[in-house]
Design an enzyme around this catalytic site. Structure first.
Site, PDB file in Angstrom:
ATOM      1  N   HIS A 139       0.849  -1.248  -0.121  1.00  0.00           N
ATOM      2  CA  HIS A 139       0.054   0.106   0.032  1.00  0.00           C
ATOM      3  C   HIS A 139       0.841   1.347   0.030  1.00  0.00           C
ATOM      4  CE1 HIS A 139      -3.347  -2.115   1.940  1.00  0.00           C
ATOM      5  NE2 HIS A 139      -3.777  -1.986   0.813  1.00  0.00           N
ATOM      6  N   CYS A 174      -3.234   0.684   9.311  1.00  0.00           N
ATOM      7  CA  CYS A 174      -4.161  -0.080   8.771  1.00  0.00           C
ATOM      8  C   CYS A 174      -5.367  -0.751   9.738  1.00  0.00           C
ATOM      9  CB  CYS A 174      -3.348  -1.598   8.354  1.00  0.00           C
ATOM     10  SG  CYS A 174      -2.070  -1.318   7.632  1.00  0.00           S
TER      11      CYS A 174
END
Ligand code: GLY
Length: 260
Positions: free
Chosen positions: A164, A251
């Site tokens: 990511h 996250c």
């Protein structure tokens, strides 16, 4: 400032979560729960109200709740995760978001677009979105279109290696950016004060700024002293069990200021 935080309790099935690093072993569920509790406490210590959602056994990666929505002060954008096993995690966030956002300020990413929140970095009114294995070109386009509708702006950053965007680059406010790996020397970030994360502590590029405190993963002394040297108050939180699934501090939560 962030007043609100949403987290989701890790499920026992976390041992079956997606990982690019099987050599680190499977997460220890009980240890993950303890680390998750410490994370919640750290966020409370930063002045946030934390809503803790129940675990979802059918979704091993669902504690990584950041991936299912992007929340700004004007709009909630429900994502469409690129990992197939995570696609229906979004069905379990919609009702929760309705408590915080007006119905006409809730948007969704639609097929064939994919987007995961870990690929979105907020810098004030501007949102950098990583085009990655999880977030496709169409997802980036839809995301930026939706942002524009609410007066926000967006820039696409193409990823080559990281899972990511925020695996490797994180904004700490005050124009300070932690950068690592493939993002070092990226011209898109040239206006920032860039602070390079050494390769041997690359995981700790994923620190989070929460109301003038920076939460740093435990066990990364060089990054901790770098962040302290920038003048931030710091809190360390052990995330060893989440790291085994490529998960980091960002996250594990949605951080935002509710609209209602
Ligand atoms: N294990 C976190 C993810 O791959 O989405």
């Amino acid at each position: 400032m962030f007043k609100n935080v949403i987290v989701r309790t890790p499920a026992k099935s976390i041992v079956n979560g997606i990982t690019s690093a099987p050599e680190l072993g499977k997460p220890d569920y009980n240890k993950a729960l303890i680390q998750h509790e410490s994370y919640i406490q750290a966020l409370k210590n930063c002045g946030c109200q934390v809503e803790v959602l129940p675990s979802l056994e059918n979704f091993p990666d669902s504690c990584f709740v950041e991936d299912v929505a992007v929340l700004t002060e004007r709009v909630a954008i429900i994502t469409r995760p690129g990992a197939e096993t995570r696609l229906h995690e979004v069905d379990h966030i919609k009702d929760t978001l309705r408590k915080y956002y007006e119905e006409d300020c809730i948007e969704e990413i639609e097929s064939p677009g994919t987007l995961e929140g870990g690929d979105v970095m907020m810098v004030g009114n501007h949102f950098y979105v990583g085009q990655s294995d999880r977030t496709n070109e169409e997802g980036c386009k839809q995301f930026i279109d939706r942002l524009k509708k609410y007066g926000h702006e967006g820039t696409v950053v193409k990823l080559e290696e990281f899972l990511h965007l925020k695996t490797g680059v994180n904004y700490l406010e005050n124009n300070n950016l932690l950068v690592s790996g493939e993002f070092i020397d990226n011209p898109l970030f040239k206006e920032f004060n860039q602070h390079i994360i050494p390769d041997d502590e690359m995981y700790a590029a994923n620190c989070i700024w929460v109301n003038n405190t920076v939460i740093v993963p435990k066990g990364y002394p060089k990054v901790l002293s770098l962040v302290k040297s920038l003048g931030y108050k710091t809190i360390e939180v052990d995330t060893s069990e989440f790291r085994k699934l490529d998960g980091g501090l960002s996250c594990l939560s949605l951080r935002f200021e509710a609209q209602k």
